[in-house]
Motif scaffolding. Structure first.
Motif, PDB file in Angstrom:
ATOM      1  N   ILE A 186      -7.644  -6.212   9.530  1.00  0.00           N
ATOM      2  CA  ILE A 186      -6.870  -5.463  10.430  1.00  0.00           C
ATOM      3  C   ILE A 186      -7.653  -5.123  11.711  1.00  0.00           C
ATOM      4  O   ILE A 186      -7.249  -5.196  12.804  1.00  0.00           O
ATOM      5  CB  ILE A 186      -5.957  -4.403  10.158  1.00  0.00           C
TER       6      ILE A 186
ATOM      7  N   LEU B 118      -8.329  -8.167  13.751  1.00  0.00           N
ATOM      8  CA  LEU B 118      -7.258  -8.705  14.326  1.00  0.00           C
ATOM      9  C   LEU B 118      -6.970  -7.678  15.651  1.00  0.00           C
ATOM     10  O   LEU B 118      -6.740  -8.378  16.713  1.00  0.00           O
ATOM     11  CB  LEU B 118      -6.149  -8.614  13.581  1.00  0.00           C
ATOM     12  N   LEU B 119      -7.153  -6.408  15.383  1.00  0.00           N
ATOM     13  CA  LEU B 119      -7.063  -5.612  16.570  1.00  0.00           C
ATOM     14  C   LEU B 119      -8.133  -5.715  17.629  1.00  0.00           C
ATOM     15  O   LEU B 119      -7.365  -5.847  18.922  1.00  0.00           O
ATOM     16  CB  LEU B 119      -7.089  -4.161  16.197  1.00  0.00           C
TER      17      LEU B 119
ATOM     18  N   VAL C  66      -3.023 -12.638  16.273  1.00  0.00           N
ATOM     19  CA  VAL C  66      -2.896 -12.622  15.138  1.00  0.00           C
ATOM     20  C   VAL C  66      -2.785 -13.692  14.199  1.00  0.00           C
ATOM     21  O   VAL C  66      -2.997 -13.809  13.198  1.00  0.00           O
ATOM     22  CB  VAL C  66      -1.719 -11.725  14.804  1.00  0.00           C
TER      23      VAL C  66
END
Length: 153
Positions: free
Chosen positions: A133, A136-137, A150
């Motif tokens: 995550i 992805l951020l 994403v």
């Protein structure tokens, strides 16, 4: 079954693959080696252990009986055995390395410097989904649309 030895070998092998992934040039031969020699070999070790473990062909250190994946108590009982803990750990090692390879290749594709990638790869290694995550951020910062950030490509 010498669970301690299997744990040590697979753990050290995975660590070596992570070091190669983080520090070696990302040439096709290197990435192919990490994929087949790392994630795939760990998956093979997992498969070679999980089937005989779950069918009772090898003793995982439990009191016996079929594993219960449908309850927390059943999963805890399986993971509380030496065999269950080792096979569970190999599962994490294989999947986290696979995700780490995707992150590394994708980060290269989108032009993220290695010094930015290495800490994220460390979080993928140590905390799996949390590292994913984070990446992805970070990837979202290079795109205007959420889907571009994403959806794995």
């Amino acid at each position: 079954m010498n669970w301690e030895l299997i744990f040590t070998i697979t753990n050290n092998w995975a660590l070596l693959m992570w070091l190669i992934l983080a520090l070696a040039p990302r040439r096709e031969l290197v990435m192919t080696g990490v994929f087949y020699g790392g994630a795939s070999m760990l998956a093979l070790a997992y498969a070679a252990i999980i089937i005989p473990l779950l069918t009772g062909m090898i003793d995982g250190g439990s009191a016996g009986g079929a594993p219960d994946f449908g309850s927390l108590a059943g999963v805890k009982a399986l993971l509380a055995t030496d065999g269950g803990a080792v096979v569970g750990w190999i599962h994490y090692l294989s999947f986290d390395l696979f995700v780490g390879m995707w992150v590394a290749r994708n980060a290269d594709k989108y032009g993220f410097a290695r010094w930015i990638q290495v800490p994220i790869l460390f979080f993928v290694l140590m905390l799996g989904p949390f590292g994913l995550i984070l990446y992805l951020l970070l990837r979202f910062t290079r795109h205007n649309r959420v889907a571009d950030a994403v959806v794995p490509q």
